[in-house]
Scaffold this active site. Structure first.
Site, PDB file in Angstrom:
ATOM      1  N   GLU A  29       2.605 -12.187  43.851  1.00 21.37           N
ATOM      2  CA  GLU A  29       1.975 -13.353  43.223  1.00 21.37           C
ATOM      3  C   GLU A  29       2.682 -13.793  41.946  1.00 21.37           C
ATOM      4  O   GLU A  29       2.807 -14.993  41.678  1.00 21.37           O
ATOM      5  CB  GLU A  29       0.502 -13.060  42.928  1.00 21.37           C
ATOM      6  CG  GLU A  29      -0.398 -13.087  44.142  1.00 21.37           C
ATOM      7  CD  GLU A  29      -0.277 -11.842  44.995  1.00 21.37           C
ATOM      8  OE1 GLU A  29      -0.703 -11.881  46.161  1.00 21.37           O
ATOM      9  OE2 GLU A  29       0.251 -10.828  44.496  1.00 21.37           O
ATOM     10  N   ASP A  38      -9.786 -15.768  45.030  1.00 21.58           N
ATOM     11  CA  ASP A  38      -8.518 -16.437  44.735  1.00 21.58           C
ATOM     12  C   ASP A  38      -8.113 -17.528  45.728  1.00 21.58           C
ATOM     13  O   ASP A  38      -8.000 -18.707  45.397  1.00 21.58           O
ATOM     14  CB  ASP A  38      -7.403 -15.396  44.587  1.00 21.58           C
ATOM     15  CG  ASP A  38      -7.387 -14.363  45.702  1.00 21.58           C
ATOM     16  OD1 ASP A  38      -8.186 -14.478  46.651  1.00 21.58           O
ATOM     17  OD2 ASP A  38      -6.589 -13.419  45.623  1.00 21.58           O
ATOM     18  N   GLU A  88      -2.539  -2.988  39.152  1.00 20.28           N
ATOM     19  CA  GLU A  88      -3.573  -3.612  39.959  1.00 20.28           C
ATOM     20  C   GLU A  88      -4.691  -4.181  39.092  1.00 20.28           C
ATOM     21  O   GLU A  88      -5.292  -5.196  39.437  1.00 20.28           O
ATOM     22  CB  GLU A  88      -4.155  -2.616  40.953  1.00 20.28           C
ATOM     23  CG  GLU A  88      -3.354  -2.450  42.222  1.00 20.28           C
ATOM     24  CD  GLU A  88      -3.391  -3.694  43.100  1.00 20.28           C
ATOM     25  OE1 GLU A  88      -4.141  -3.716  44.088  1.00 20.28           O
ATOM     26  OE2 GLU A  88      -2.650  -4.653  42.795  1.00 20.28           O
ATOM     27  N   GLU A 101      -7.157 -11.047  57.011  1.00 16.47           N
ATOM     28  CA  GLU A 101      -5.765 -10.586  57.018  1.00 16.47           C
ATOM     29  C   GLU A 101      -5.047 -11.002  58.292  1.00 16.47           C
ATOM     30  O   GLU A 101      -3.873 -11.378  58.266  1.00 16.47           O
ATOM     31  CB  GLU A 101      -5.715  -9.062  56.854  1.00 16.47           C
ATOM     32  CG  GLU A 101      -6.265  -8.531  55.546  1.00 16.47           C
ATOM     33  CD  GLU A 101      -5.380  -8.854  54.351  1.00 16.47           C
ATOM     34  OE1 GLU A 101      -4.314  -9.462  54.536  1.00 16.47           O
ATOM     35  OE2 GLU A 101      -5.777  -8.494  53.222  1.00 16.47           O
TER      36      GLU A 101
END
Length: 933
Positions: free
Chosen positions: A406, A294, A388, A147
């Protein structure tokens, strides 16, 4: 890890000055020539309407960014419900989610290049000065390496990229002297100790001040990391190396990528979700394109675009071929096992895979991008936001939505690739939903439950870094952006890195290791810009023909079941037994289970246990069906166990200046008016006296005709309800007396009765934790008269709350399959009935036990007592699926009657005979060793 932040993005062209004239990754190269093509049925949007929507995005960003700067800065994030900053250590811990917070003004850094994209150059200059003046990167705090890299390092580099661009233009940033780059370099060196492993994979967390493995660091003992965590570093680290000339950053990031590539499963070419950073062993062997993996795939392709290294493209195409072979089940993308990729690893999808259609645009594979995007859009139209996680039949699996960008990203890139105005309408829907359901007076609040519309006191930094960037660019013409966006590539957090870095400081060796591990099929790799007729055929009906079959897929069909049934009929066999259809008293079902190697055991406590021995299956295909059945049963059991509790309720503030834009998650009561079966209750609130509500109220005139606020404690909930009802209150809200408690960190519960008959309580009662309750109390102090709505789910939130009529709430937590399981388990109860208190909590499959090392699931006996949340209505989806299954079963039986060769399942044995046949299986169960399958 990408489950916490998870932004993604990429630029959509490569400048002509790139030395490798591959114009990178197919579709990205030809978007300009494709933008004149659009779909019949979608009317072109006028320039005026696009400008209006673009201006609306600007206003929304101002609302979010302005409230962060006013109420939260210099904290990392804004808490939009309580209008204050989230400071790590001062708020209840949210676990891994808080690993993004490092006391370094995260939202400001993450938003830097968004300000420039939105033409807010003066605000950008002010923001850069604040970062240089106020931000400290030397805090004693443990943060996520992943992150921190994508949000902070990426934010600093994106800010630097656009600062030098503005400086070259000559109007802004003339004072700038690479200060953001120096901060990025400082942060890069702080992250480097995380790579001190034998594999080269980084530790998942690091202390900004003390690094790794020192006693004061409080980290460095972890053994596992996610694939995305280790594989999403190359863009930022390579850019840092090329900006500064310090090659060490790119070298470390490349080593991590090389190791992941070596550890892929060689036969399937897939990677797992979690890997041991010391040994390289896969800890979680499921594989997909969503959370945990991802951005690893994304960065392979983008590393090729930014760095010009062919090996990255070869690796990506090898993985992509495997994804399309095993994971892609159009329009779905389902996780599989890396060693047995024909077996699905789960029956639900997570929201992070919404980036994948955008990546397919960059790859040039438009058709599956359109299909998956449309499927996701239909889920959004059903729930207003993308949950989610959602099941293959599009029910909610995890109900949260933290304002992820996204889907907006993929919408933007599909529009840039096709020019189809349909995607402008999709973007318009996203804007409307954000304003209608997520906007609150102090910003935009994440959705705690998309079914009820309740909020979470959370506005992640990626919302400003990505969502507004993509939405603005979706509606912007080239002249609306002050620089050429095609000269940049977007990182996974949508930060901008200039493509000219491909020719700068290229001192890293580019060893092509791909061919050492696999024979590459040259037809797999696209080295030139594809023909636009192949990319997006010049046929106005092309995209419509892809999307039209999916228009009603979410509400009116079960695509996977249909596909599987059609395949079964073509092969002359019956479709495999699904967990939702299983009945333990159906002899035919028991015979099917035996063929699949699944044994049924009646436990002493009344439960029915299912155990699979794959080696006892009739064939390898039956073994795969058995494993799939067990996985479905586990998912179904887990889901239904969660659904036994009453769903959360909503407290919605509807008076000025909230107008329904603040929705609080509330717990229900086991007594009083059931808001799921009756119209909502609306009224002004008033505090009761005494505040605990444990005696006759001394201020009945204040609460008469209003909703009374009561503090928890000192007496039973039912006693409080009776006291406020006797005073004339039309409803009650109990506020927790445990200061600081929050629905963010504590599970909701039902307020129980007092052991007496509570039929006399006729008003609705809801429970709020302290943090949510303080929002109402603060509103009373500031505005005196506060009106709220008590309901099972939030109502439409237009400015005047005029449109309050909503369709009856759909109950995602109860479906026909649950009733079938309950019915079946009741009939196989061989021990006896539980007490009503116990049985009401155990009416669905539960208590999954591994039973040594084999796959096993246990089903508790059902009871005749009704479940507290019983609702026999099913969603239209479940109804349609059931009808379809019945029709197909009738069709199958008809075909069997007419075809003497089709006898599968027609032989019905008595249940006692079948159970007797299984005696040896049951006795051998204890001796079974772990089966690899």
């Amino acid at each position: 890890m990408s489950e916490a932040g998870g932004g993604r993005g990429f630029g959509y062209s490569v400048p002509q000055r790139a030395p490798w004239s591959l114009v990178a990754a197919t579709a990205a190269l030809c978007l300009v020539s494709a933008t004149s093509v659009w779909t019949a049925g979608a009317s072109p949007m006028s320039r005026e309407e696009k400008q209006k929507l673009g201006n609306q995005v600007l206003e929304m960003f101002d609302h979010a960014y302005g409230n962060y700067m006013e109420h939260a800065y210099p904290a990392d994030e804004l808490m939009p419900l309580t209008c204050r900053g989230r400071v790590r250590g001062q708020e209840p811990s949210r676990g891994d989610v808080d690993d993004a917070l490092g006391k370094f003004s995260l939202t400001l850094i993450d938003s830097l290049d968004t300000l420039v994209v939105l033409n807010k150059t003066k605000e950008f200059e002010d923001a850069v000065r604040k970062v240089l003046r106020d931000v400290n990167l030397d805090n004693d705090v443990v943060v996520s390496v992943f992150e921190t890299n994508i949000r902070v390092l990426g934010g600093l580099l994106g800010g630097h990229s656009l600062a030098i661009m503005l400086k070259e233009k000559g109007e802004y940033m003339q004072w700038y002297n690479d200060e953001l780059l120096q901060m990025a370099k400082q942060l890069g060196y702080k992250l480097l100790p995380a790579f001190n492993t034998t594999s080269g994979l980084p530790y998942p967390r690091i202390n900004l001040k003390f690094g790794i493995r020192k006693p004061e660091a409080r980290t460095g003992t972890e053994t596992d990391t996610c694939t995305a965590c280790a594989g999403t570093l190359i863009l930022e680290f390579a850019a840092l190396s090329r900006f500064t000339g310090a090659t060490i950053f790119e070298e470390y990031a490349r080593k991590a990528l090389d190791f992941l590539w070596e550890k892929r499963q060689r036969s399937s070419n897939l990677v797992g979700v979690t890997i041991n950073i010391h040994t390289g062993d896969w800890v979680r062997k499921d594989s997909g394109v969503g959370a945990g993996i991802d951005s690893y795939y994304e960065y392979l392709l983008k590393a090729y675009v930014l760095l010009g290294d062919d090996s990255f493209l070869e690796r990506f195409n090898t993985h992509y071929d495997a994804i399309m072979r095993y994971i892609s089940q159009p329009p779905l993308l389902l996780d599989v096992h890396i060693h047995k990729p024909m077996l699905n690893a789960r029956t639900w999808m997570d929201a992070l895979l919404a980036f994948f259609p955008g990546l397919q645009v960059l790859k040039g594979d438009i058709r599956p991008a359109i299909e998956t995007h449309e499927m996701l859009y239909q889920v959004i139209k059903k729930h207003n936001f993308l949950p989610e996680a959602f099941t293959t039949d599009f029910r909610v699996h995890w109900a949260q939505h933290p304002l992820r960008p996204e889907f907006a990203e993929s919408t933007y890139f599909l529009y840039k690739a096709t020019g189809d105005p349909y995607y402008l309408e999709v973007g318009k829907t996203l804007i409307e939903n954000l304003n209608k359901y997520a906007r609150v007076p102090c910003g935009f609040a994440a959705m705690k439950d998309v079914r009820t519309g309740s909020h979470e006191d959370r506005m992640d930094s990626f919302f400003l870094a990505e969502m507004f960037k993509y939405l603005y660019l979706l509606f912007a013409d080239k002249e609306d952006v002050i620089f050429d966006i095609e000269d940049y590539i977007f990182t996974t957090e949508a930060h901008l890195l200039p493509l000219w870095l491909s020719t700068t400081n290229q001192r890293i060796s580019k060893k092509n290791t791909t061919s050492e591990y696999t024979e590459l099929d040259d037809s797999n790799f696209d080295w030139t810009c594809p023909n636009t007729q192949i990319l997006f055929p010049n046929d106005p009906l092309y995209a419509q023909s892809i999307r039209e079959p999916l228009k009603n897929v979410v509400d009116k069909s079960c695509p996977r079941g249909i596909i599987r049934v059609e395949e079964s009929f073509r092969s002359g066999a019956k479709p495999p037994l699904r967990a939702r259809d299983f009945m333990a008293t159906n002899p035919e079902h028991l015979e099917i289970l035996k063929k699949m190697g699944v044994s049924l055991i009646h436990l002493k406590d009344g439960r029915v246990q299912l155990v699979q021995h794959a080696i006892q299956a009739a064939s390898s295909i039956d073994a795969e069906d058995g494993l799939r059945f067990m996985q479905e049963m586990i998912e179904l059991s887990s889901q239904q166990q969660k659904e036994q509790q009453l769903p959360p309720r909503a407290v919605q503030i509807v008076s000025h200046p909230f107008f329904g834009r603040v929705v609080l998650t509330a717990g229900p009561a086991q007594f009083g008016l059931d808001l799921s079966k009756h119209k909502e209750t609306r009224g002004f609130v008033a505090s009761s006296k005494p505040y605990n509500g444990c005696s006759e109220l001394t201020n009945p005139e204040a609460v008469m005709g209003k909703i009374a606020l009561i503090q928890r404690g000192q007496c039973m909930f039912a006693e409080k309800a009776r006291n406020i009802q006797n005073a004339g209150a039309i409803g009650g809200i109990v506020i927790d007396d445990n200061e600081g408690s929050s629905s963010d960190t504590a599970p909701l519960f039902q307020m129980a009765g007092d052991g007496k008959d509570t039929d006399d309580i006729t008003i609705p009662m809801l429970f709020l934790f302290s943090k949510e309750g303080s929002i109402i109390l603060d509103a009373i102090r500031e505005y005196e008269e506060v009106e709220v709505l008590l309901s099972d789910k939030a109502k439409d939130r237009d400015p005047e709350m005029e449109n309050e009529e909503q369709p009856s709430s759909e109950n995602d937590s109860q479906n026909q399959s649950a009733e079938q399981i309950a019915s079946s388990s009741q009939e196989v109860d061989l021990v006896g009935q539980e007490s009503p208190e116990e049985s009401s909590l155990n009416s669905h499959p539960e208590s999954l036990s591994p039973a040594d090392t084999d796959n096993a699931a246990s089903i508790s006996p059902s009871e005749q007592n009704s479940n507290p949340m019983e609702n026999h209505e099913t969603t239209s989806l479940d109804g349609e699926c059931t009808d379809l299954d019945n029709q197909l079963q009738e069709q199958s039986e008809t075909e069997e009657d007419s075809n003497p060769n089709v006898s599968w399942g027609k032989k019905v044995q008595p249940i006692d005979s079948i159970l007797a046949d299984w005696n040896e299986d049951i006795e051998a169960f204890e001796m079974m060793e772990k089966d690899e399958l």
